[in-house]
Design an enzyme around this catalytic site. Sequence first.
Site, mmCIF file in Angstrom:
data_model
loop_
_atom_site.group_PDB
_atom_site.id
_atom_site.type_symbol
_atom_site.label_atom_id
_atom_site.label_comp_id
_atom_site.label_asym_id
_atom_site.label_seq_id
_atom_site.Cartn_x
_atom_site.Cartn_y
_atom_site.Cartn_z
ATOM 1 N N ASP A 86 2.097 3.994 3.803
ATOM 2 C CA ASP A 86 1.907 3.924 2.352
ATOM 3 C C ASP A 86 0.447 3.661 1.966
ATOM 4 O OD1 ASP A 86 4.637 4.116 2.361
ATOM 5 O OD2 ASP A 86 4.980 2.321 1.153
ATOM 6 N N HIS A 230 1.277 0.868 6.736
ATOM 7 C CA HIS A 230 0.287 1.231 5.703
ATOM 8 C C HIS A 230 -0.937 1.886 6.329
ATOM 9 C CE1 HIS A 230 2.775 -1.692 3.549
ATOM 10 N NE2 HIS A 230 2.336 -1.125 2.436
HETATM 11 NI NI NI Z 1 2.356 0.533 -1.568
#
Ligand code: NI
Length: 284
Positions: A86, A230
């Site tokens: 992400d 991430h």
């Molecule tokens: Ni996020």
Amino acid sequence: MPPLALAIIGIALVIGLIALATRGGDDPAASQTATDPQIPQVSEADIAAAAQQLGPRDQELVNIGRTGVSIDRAGGARKYVALTFDDGPGPDTPAVLAALKKAGVPATFFVLGGNVQANPDTLRQVVASGNEVGVHTWDHKDLTRLKPAEQKAEIERTAGEILAATGVASRLFRAPYGSVNPQVLKQAENAKLLSVLWDVDTVDWTRPSTDQIVQTAVSQARPGSIILLHDGGGDRAATVAAVPKIIKELRAKGYEFATVGDLVISDPPGSDDMTSESRDTQRY
Ligand code: NI
């Protein structure tokens, strides 16, 4: 309209969008180009229309979601998991891509529209390497705190930016912070996006060590898991280093890897794998 005509319109639209996206701002030569009648003008409505056109795989994905729910894992019938990244694309994305490519593993990237606008080449690399892309809003606002029109704009503007950069009409959506409510889920459904959360959270954004990230991912994964990592939002060196280790250790346990789309199409989530709730409200 026959499918071929739709496809031609779609391709023409993408070419037009790329032409628009690559145009300069203050350069006088560029503004002359802007008035060139041979270059098609693409409106927000055109982008929205292109994003609504569904191929057979798209339709399958959209059908997996039921009204008012997100999926958080696949059905668990196959020993496959999906790695998701992400908050990119950003400076650490190419290193994540290199690690995935070396291992021969595809992943899914939930991107921010603002980052796509700043790094369109990186997003093109994501797609060219066989990865899937999903919408993570424009600038990572908690959508449950926005008005419906603002929620819609966060989603549609990002989908349009992904389409302009790559020609890909994304079919996946992940809410920032995993924060959803019925209105947010309705917006995703209206945009023909399947809302995707996760069942394994590596909490890599809290800056644990590489070994801690690996340990969390590997110990919590089960068949059908969707694992949250991430590639943006800060220095992701520990995550980059964790990727090959997660892959190696999960393979040693007999797991294989797929994008979220391929995972859920090949192993559809049951009602236990769907939720109408927010995942939680921490910072992701
Ligand atoms: Ni996020």
